[in-house]
Structure formats: C-alpha cells, structure tokens
Design an enzyme around this catalytic site. Structure first.
Site, PDB file in Angstrom:
ATOM      1  N   HIS A  17      46.481  32.017  38.709  1.00  0.00           N
ATOM      2  CA  HIS A  17      47.297  33.181  39.056  1.00  0.00           C
ATOM      3  C   HIS A  17      48.779  32.813  39.052  1.00  0.00           C
ATOM      4  O   HIS A  17      49.611  33.551  38.511  1.00  0.00           O
ATOM      5  CB  HIS A  17      46.941  33.718  40.447  1.00  0.00           C
ATOM      6  CG  HIS A  17      45.583  34.316  40.562  1.00  0.00           C
ATOM      7  ND1 HIS A  17      44.724  33.971  41.582  1.00  0.00           N
ATOM      8  CD2 HIS A  17      44.934  35.246  39.821  1.00  0.00           C
ATOM      9  CE1 HIS A  17      43.606  34.675  41.458  1.00  0.00           C
ATOM     10  NE2 HIS A  17      43.704  35.446  40.388  1.00  0.00           N
ATOM     11  N   LYS A  41      34.125  44.508  44.805  1.00  0.00           N
ATOM     12  CA  LYS A  41      33.924  43.140  45.275  1.00  0.00           C
ATOM     13  C   LYS A  41      33.945  43.103  46.797  1.00  0.00           C
ATOM     14  O   LYS A  41      34.645  43.864  47.445  1.00  0.00           O
ATOM     15  CB  LYS A  41      35.052  42.222  44.771  1.00  0.00           C
ATOM     16  CG  LYS A  41      35.125  42.071  43.275  1.00  0.00           C
ATOM     17  CD  LYS A  41      36.289  41.164  42.896  1.00  0.00           C
ATOM     18  CE  LYS A  41      36.425  40.994  41.403  1.00  0.00           C
ATOM     19  NZ  LYS A  41      37.607  40.185  41.054  1.00  0.00           N
ATOM     20  N   ARG A  90      41.802  34.773  30.515  1.00  0.00           N
ATOM     21  CA  ARG A  90      41.233  33.448  30.251  1.00  0.00           C
ATOM     22  C   ARG A  90      40.427  33.439  28.962  1.00  0.00           C
ATOM     23  O   ARG A  90      40.242  32.403  28.355  1.00  0.00           O
ATOM     24  CB  ARG A  90      40.342  33.015  31.413  1.00  0.00           C
ATOM     25  CG  ARG A  90      41.107  32.694  32.676  1.00  0.00           C
ATOM     26  CD  ARG A  90      40.150  32.481  33.805  1.00  0.00           C
ATOM     27  NE  ARG A  90      39.370  33.712  33.960  1.00  0.00           N
ATOM     28  CZ  ARG A  90      38.986  34.222  35.101  1.00  0.00           C
ATOM     29  NH1 ARG A  90      39.229  33.604  36.202  1.00  0.00           N
ATOM     30  NH2 ARG A  90      38.301  35.345  35.155  1.00  0.00           N
ATOM     31  N   SER A 127      38.815  32.861  40.934  1.00  0.00           N
ATOM     32  CA  SER A 127      38.633  32.981  42.387  1.00  0.00           C
ATOM     33  C   SER A 127      37.172  32.913  42.786  1.00  0.00           C
ATOM     34  O   SER A 127      36.815  32.270  43.771  1.00  0.00           O
ATOM     35  CB  SER A 127      39.250  34.290  42.893  1.00  0.00           C
ATOM     36  OG  SER A 127      40.642  34.285  42.737  1.00  0.00           O
TER      37      SER A 127
END
Length: 161
Positions: A17, A41, A90, A127
């Site tokens: 990040h 989430k 990514r 994460s």
C-alpha cells in the site's frame, strides 16, 4: 492543484500500500488515503485504528493525509475535491476486480481511476495474507509498516478475527 484518493480497507496497511501511495504522490500534488469499510469483508481492525496506523505510516510523506471514508467512495471524492482515484494492481485478478468499480465511479460522478502496477517485489503482500500469516504465528513485521504488526497481533489476541 491535482488531488487523488488512494482508497482501500487497509486492514492492515502494508508495504505494498505504501509503495502505491508514495508513487501516487509523485504524480499528484496531494494524495488522500481513504480508509473505507468494505461491506464484503469482516475487518480485523476497527476503522479508527486503521486510520491511526495509516497516519503513522505516512507521517513522513509531505502532501499525503489519511481520512476515513464514511460511505460511497464517489461521495468521499467529492467531499475532498478529488476527481481521481489511484489503485495499485498486483496482477490480472486485481484488475478484474477493480475495473467494474472504476467504471461505476466514473458513471456515478465522473471520477477517473488510475491503475499503478505494484512493485513486483511486493506482489505477494496482501492484507488478507498478512492476517493469515499472523493468525498462525508467522512473522509479518517485514510486510507492514512499523507498529502495524503489533496492532495485528493484539487484535488477534483479543479474538476479533
């Protein structure tokens, strides 16, 4: 003056990040790190704690500030005066997930999304993986900014995961 928002749940903030935030700041005059609650989430860390950890992580970066995102990202962008969102990618799966959101944000408010490829050296840092590693006692301190590992371990010890 150009201003961009780097949104995310930041649960927890990682070195990946920070890489994206630093590089976004090299392109935009100001960057607002928007810490959001993702309804899809279950967060380990409370929003206020994620904001505090992100603020500590970017304290040395001029032109970068951290704010909670209370609702829709486009409403937050309007409130801070941003017409741009920066998202790190990514790989292809990230793009597949981010593109519909980018198109919706443009549809709702004319907010454009800029995608930055992540540093390949950090492509494995997510994460969710950081939390999984910590959950089983693995070392995460080289994946997150200083102090974040302690906060993750404390939250896991409280049984919030």
């Amino acid at each position: 003056m150009s201003l961009a928002v780097c949104p995310g749940s930041y649960d927890p903030i990682t070195l990946g990040h920070l890489d994206v935030v630093r590089r976004a700041r090299g392109v935009f005059d100001e960057v607002v790190v928007g810490v959001a609650q993702n309804a899809g989430k279950s967060a380990l860390l409370a929003v206020a704690e994620r904001v505090d950890l992100a603020r500590a992580a970017v304290a040395d970066l001029d032109g970068v500030r951290v704010e909670p995102v209370p609702g829709l990202l486009v409403d937050f962008c309007r409130s801070v005066g941003a017409r741009a969102v920066v998202k790190g990618l990514r790989g292809g799966a990230d793009f597949d997930g981010e593109l519909p959101m980018a198109l919706m944000n443009r549809h709702l408010a004319g907010v454009e999304t800029f995608f930055l490829p992540g540093d390949p050296a950090l492509a494995h840092v997510a994460s969710s993986l950081v939390k999984d590693v910590a959950r089983y006692g693995g070392d995460i301190d080289d994946l997150v900014p200083e102090g974040v590992g302690d906060a993750v371990r404390a939250a896991l010890a409280r049984g919030r995961a």
